[in-house]
Design an enzyme around this catalytic site. Structure first.
Site: not given
Ligand SMILES: [Zn+2]
Length: 883
Positions: A305, A308, A327
């Site tokens: 996370e 990202h 992803e």
């Protein structure tokens, strides 16, 4: 509920939005059942859009209270509103401001999309299309805006108020019990990255200095009283941030980075800008409540996370077809991080096991789709192993093809060019094509073509010419919508191994300096010269491509690789291949020679005696036979799960008996000393010790039960206690039931631990398990509303218990169908996920296939299904083309 006989969304139909939104000012007044949102949107026509188009905003179950344009309340004649959309028929042709007031009910939001409540706290989940459940919006990733969010709530109910970006203001409302906070995020972002949180939360924090010397405050918010269980996650966050600076030159860009753990969450975690929201399962850990695997997952997901922030947030996706852009790339990045933090070969094996179990299965199922799909009915159903795991494999292959230095230059160029934009797979590949001057259009097929390529390899030794030739052919089976396939560009990392283990200095001009040969035609061959003795080829080292391989090597030759290969992955693979051959033969009623099993057992014993303690985590993997699901997939048709179960059990008994002294030695000598530490080396010793215990129990049930009971009682950490309980699950009887009762008594107030207890029982491969699962659904710790509970009990039964889910009488399928229909009324995303456990139904033998089809048809025929479930049911039942 609403049923959309949904329009199919197609990649080829993409066109830019007719309007853009530059700024969003939100005023959110939190209330348990009537939260008011005032959204002030600064809009303008998009020069790339259609002139004269109306403005249509997306909505989903929102109730419109008022709408104003440039401050003027709009009469009903100037707009059309439904819970699903808001259309301004004649919007201005220049910039304008639209103010929309909506009301929503977070308490009754059991879909867990948009704004909802979890354990009394308010939180949001907006990816993919949840923001439209908060207010009407152009809810698509290529509309990027700067957000300012004012959150207001009762101080008692929600003392903590969090939003994206940096907090710029906070205070009380004079003369009331309410307070507020204002958060501003300077980075333009799509609506799916919006988040807010309000609640009663405990906090742990530390400060972090970035590589350019900026101070950032890192904080994790959890249920009050569980703060000390967030320390490991906070440490993992700091290590992730440091690693992204070092490995990719990427620095964090806000003053704070907040993570909030919630107990009701559909996914693992969500990378909202500056405010990650996590399933608490991937934050909370203590030695008493979490296993080594939990610690490793927390580390990986915290990293994922965080990463990202660049691969997903700073550069986002133009549309949802490009989901793999963020992803696949981010999974690759978190895998590299974990490999650097832990043992690289061990981590690679774990990645490949997951890829095969989930992605290869998907690729061979009616749900097969390309890494970049070309159409969807429900985007929530495309958060798949193919998009994530195969997407990561593509990035890994790209790096292998162009080399690490050019890969890093390409990544830098990609970030530089695309920062602040919504990009495509083409933009990503263009960066690497430009830094290398290479044409990557053939390689790009990996994004477009579904299915797992099958590569067949045959080796020929010519003693007189001192050459060794390898002949390769590849083919990819048909998948839905793609009856015929093109050859792929497949990097084959390879080497030759001498039968006595000595090095072979053979050369081939088709193999590059990194030892990689690129197979990009339907068939090709390469010849090594200067080969003095018949070698054993070691192919697809480190699993250099996501393909299935058919080798003409004998078991004896494979066991040479187990003993002598310099590539750890292929040592493990060699043992797995031999075991798989024997297990697949036994599971389909074919006779195999006793001596074949004995040879494998002897080789494993030799491996354990000489090599196991060098890397115990690796040894534990070598000792683990292919799973029943893996064997089913290998057989591929007319599968009989009971035969597979018996074959595997019998082989474990044989291997355990052949190695019993070594196993006992490991089990006794690898005992923990000192306090528990989750580091990879300690976890590896526990893994080998517990794998040894499990094999011992397969070899000698009485001995296994004694040792497992003792370990269960005396274990100083959850890893060892759960491993002992897991071994007891394989041994029916009073000891097992007593241990289960003890465990329940000890952890009944620990939902995440109770999940493990649900899972172990759901996996018991005996008749009676279905009844047990139904009984456990009545347990006070179980709830159909909480995705973690449903997945741990029912999901585990359907996905991990091959024998009992795939019962020949069809009762496992009927049970799951009933559950899917029930859950669909509460939480369609969760229901659709459960339904994917039918992925393997077409490979079953006739009776099971018939039962599965009728269960699926019953679901598909139910009126008022969610779009999520009707899509999966319809695709699961569709006749496959070309098969
Ligand atoms: Zn992700």
């Amino acid at each position: 509920m609403r049923t959309d006989i949904a329009q199919t969304v197609r990649l080829e139909d993409y066109r830019p939005s007719d309007f853009l939104i530059d700024r969003v000012d939100l005023d959110v007044r939190l209330h348990p059942t009537a939260t008011r949102i005032t959204a002030t949107l600064s809009l303008r026509p998009n020069p790339k859009g259609r002139a004269d188009a109306p403005l249509t905003l997306d909505g989903d179950e929102v109730s419109l209270k008022a709408v104003a344009l440039d401050g003027r309340a709009l009469p009903e004649s100037e707009f059309e509103a439904s819970p699903q959309s808001l259309t301004i028929t004649q919007p201005p042709r220049g910039p304008f401001t639209l103010t929309i007031e909506t009301e929503i009910d977070p308490t009754s939001n059991t879909k867990l999309m948009g704004l909802y409540r979890s354990s009394g706290n308010y939180c949001t989940q907006c990816e993919a299309e949840g923001f439209r459940r908060i207010t009407y919006f152009l809810d698509r990733p290529d509309v990027m805006a700067v957000y300012t969010t004012r959150i207001e709530a009762e101080r008692d109910e929600a003392p903590v108020l969090l939003g994206n970006g940096n907090r710029v203001e906070a205070g009380s409302l004079e003369g009331t019990s309410r307070h507020y906070a204002v958060w501003h995020d300077p980075h333009p972002k799509p609506s799916y990255l919006f988040a807010l949180v309000g609640g009663r939360l405990g906090r742990v924090a530390k400060s972090f200095t970035t590589m350019s010397g900026r101070e950032v405050e890192l904080a994790i918010y959890v249920e009050p009283g569980k703060e000390n269980r967030a320390d490991y996650a906070l440490d993992a966050l700091e290590r992730s941030m440091r690693w992204d600076e070092r490995a990719f030159g990427r620095e964090y860009d806000l003053d704070v980075f907040n993570i909030v753990a919630v107990s009701d969450f559909n996914m693992g975690a969500m990378e909202n800008k500056g405010l990650n929201i996590f399933n608490d399962k991937y934050v909370l850990a203590s030695p008493e409540t979490a296993t080594d695997a939990d610690y490793a997952n927390i580390e990986a997901i915290i990293a994922h996370e965080y990463f990202h922030n660049w691969s997903g947030n700073r550069v986002t996706c133009r549309d949802w077809f490009q989901l793999c852009l963020k992803e696949g790339l981010t999974v690759f990045r978190d895998q590299e991080f974990s490999s650097d933090e832990r043992s690289r070969p061990v981590h690679r094996i774990a990645e490949v096991k997951t890829l095969r179990a989930r992605q290869f299965l998907e690729d061979s199922s009616p749900l097969a789709h390309p890494v970049r799909p070309i159409q969807y009915r429900e985007i929530n159903n495309f958060y798949t192993a193919t998009v994530y795991e195969k997407g990561a494999e593509i990035v890994r292959m790209l790096k292998a093809l162009i080399g690490p230095a050019d890969f890093r230059r390409g990544m830098d160029l990609y970030y530089e060019r695309c920062d602040g934009t919504a990009a495509t797979v083409e933009d990503f590949l263009a960066a690497f094509a430009d830094v290398t001057g290479r044409d990557l259009s053939h390689f790009a097929r990996w994004y477009a073509q579904a299915g797992t390529p099958r590569v067949t390899v045959k080796g020929t030794f010519d003693a007189a010419a001192r050459t060794y030739r390898l002949d390769f052919t590849q083919e990819t089976p048909p998948t839905p919508g793609q009856p015929t396939k093109e050859p792929m560009a497949i990097p084959v990392a390879l080497g030759l191994v001498a039968r006595d283990g000595s090095a072979i200095e053979a050369v081939s001009d088709r193999v590059n300096a990194e030892g990689v040969f690129v197979l990009d035609k339907a068939s090709d061959s390469l010849t090594f010269t200067g080969v003095s003795a018949h070698p054993v080829p070691s192919l697809f080292r480190e699993f250099s491509a996501p393909v299935k391989t058919i080798l003409d090597l004998s078991n004896e030759e494979l066991l040479v690789l187990l003993r002598h290969d310099s590539d750890a992955f292929n040592r493990w693979q060699a043992a797995q291949t031999v075991a798989m051959r024997l297990l697949a033969a036994r599971s389909t009623g074919k006779a195999i020679a006793d001596s074949d099993v004995a040879d494998l057992a002897t080789a494993l014993r030799a491996f354990m005696e000489t090599d196991a303690l060098g890397d115990p985590a690796f040894a534990a993997l070598v000792l683990t036979l292919p799973s029943e699901a893996d064997i089913a997939q290998d057989i591929g048709r007319d599968v009989e799960p009971d035969m597979i179960h018996r074959a595997r059990k019998e082989m474990r008994r044989r291997i355990g008996q052949a190695c019993i002294e070594t196993l006992r030695h490991f089990r006794d000598s690898l005992s923990a000393t000192g306090a528990y530490s989750p580091d990879a080396a300690s976890a590896g010793r526990r893994a080998l010790r517990n794998a040894s215990l499990d094999l011992l129990a397969a070899a000698d049930a009485a001995l296994g039960e004694t040792l497992a009971r003792e370990q269960f009682e005396t274990a100083g950490n959850m890893t060892d206690r759960l491993a002992a309980l897991s071994t007891l699950m394989t041994l029916p009887g009073d000891a097992r039931e007593a241990a289960l009762a003890r465990f329940e008594e000890s952890y009944r107030d620990e939902p995440l631990v109770l999940d493990k207890w649900f899972t172990l029982q759901a996996m018991i491969p005996e008749d009676g398990t279905l009844e047990r699962v139904k009984r456990l659904m009545e347990h006070p710790g179980f709830s159909m509303n909480n995705p973690n509970r449903v997945r741990s009990l029912i999901g585990s039964f359907a996905m991990l218990n091959q024998v009992q889910f795939n019962r020949q009488d069809g009762s496992g399928y009927d049970f799951l169908a009933d559950i899917v229909l029930r859950v669909d009324e509460l939480n369609p995303q969760l229901a659709a996920r459960l339904l994917t456990s039918f992925s393997s139904w077409r490979m079953m033998e006739t009776k099971r296939r018939t039962h599965a089809k009728s269960a699926l048809s019953r679901i598909a025929g139910k009126p008022n299904l969610s779009r999520d479930v009707s899509d999966i049911a319809a695709r699961s039942l569709a006749e496959q083309q070309g098969q």
